[in-house]
Design a protein around this motif. Structure first.
Motif, short mmCIF file in Angstrom:
data_model
loop_
_atom_site.label_atom_id
_atom_site.label_comp_id
_atom_site.label_asym_id
_atom_site.label_seq_id
_atom_site.Cartn_x
_atom_site.Cartn_y
_atom_site.Cartn_z
N LYS A 189 12.50 -3.78 6.11
CA LYS A 189 12.90 -2.82 5.09
C LYS A 189 14.36 -2.45 5.30
CE LYS A 189 10.91 1.07 7.57
NZ LYS A 189 9.91 2.13 7.51
N THR A 228 14.70 -1.40 -0.16
CA THR A 228 14.12 -2.73 -0.35
C THR A 228 13.08 -2.92 0.75
OG1 THR A 228 15.83 -3.78 0.98
CG2 THR A 228 16.19 -3.68 -1.39
N TYR A 229 11.95 -3.49 0.39
CA TYR A 229 10.81 -3.57 1.30
C TYR A 229 10.07 -4.88 1.06
CZ TYR A 229 6.16 -2.41 3.15
OH TYR A 229 4.98 -2.42 3.82
N ARG A 230 9.74 -5.56 2.15
CA ARG A 230 8.96 -6.80 2.04
C ARG A 230 7.60 -6.56 2.70
NH1 ARG A 230 14.13 -8.06 3.24
NH2 ARG A 230 15.22 -9.25 1.66
N VAL A 264 18.24 3.57 -2.53
CA VAL A 264 17.57 2.31 -2.85
C VAL A 264 16.88 1.82 -1.59
CG1 VAL A 264 17.89 -0.04 -3.67
CG2 VAL A 264 19.38 1.77 -4.50
#
Length: 103
Positions: free
Chosen positions: A84, A76-78, A74
């Protein structure tokens, strides 16, 4: 003869001798486990449905092993924030062999 059982929030259609992978049960390997939530029991030409479960019907199984599934990655990245995070998850399961269906 077959049955439809509920365990771990999922429904499984099982027959005697089937090997299924279910959400982790609180049972040790080489022990027996009884599924008491049976939604339907069927044979050639006749099916008995419960409302919501069939009265007195149980499915017995032998716990073969407990384990973990393959890793799921998994990320998650902004966007535009330089942030990240990478995580992994392995879902626990129980492997069960169906030994008996009691209608």
């Amino acid at each position: 003869m077959y049955a439809v059982i509920v365990t771990g929030g999922k429904q499984y259609r099982v027959e005697k001798g089937d090997v299924i992978f279910v959400e982790k049960l609180g049972a040790e390997a080489d022990s027996t486990y009884t599924f008491d939530q049976v939604l339907a029991v069927g044979e050639e030409g006749s099916v008995k449905f419960g409302a919501p479960t069939v009265e007195g019907a149980t499915v017995a199984g032998k716990v073969l092993k407990n384990g973990k599934g393959k890793k799921v990655t998994v990320l998650t990245y902004r966007a535009k924030k330089g942030s990240k995070r990478k995580m992994g998850h392995r879902q626990p399961y129980t492997k069960v062999e169906i030994t008996e269906i009691n209608a």
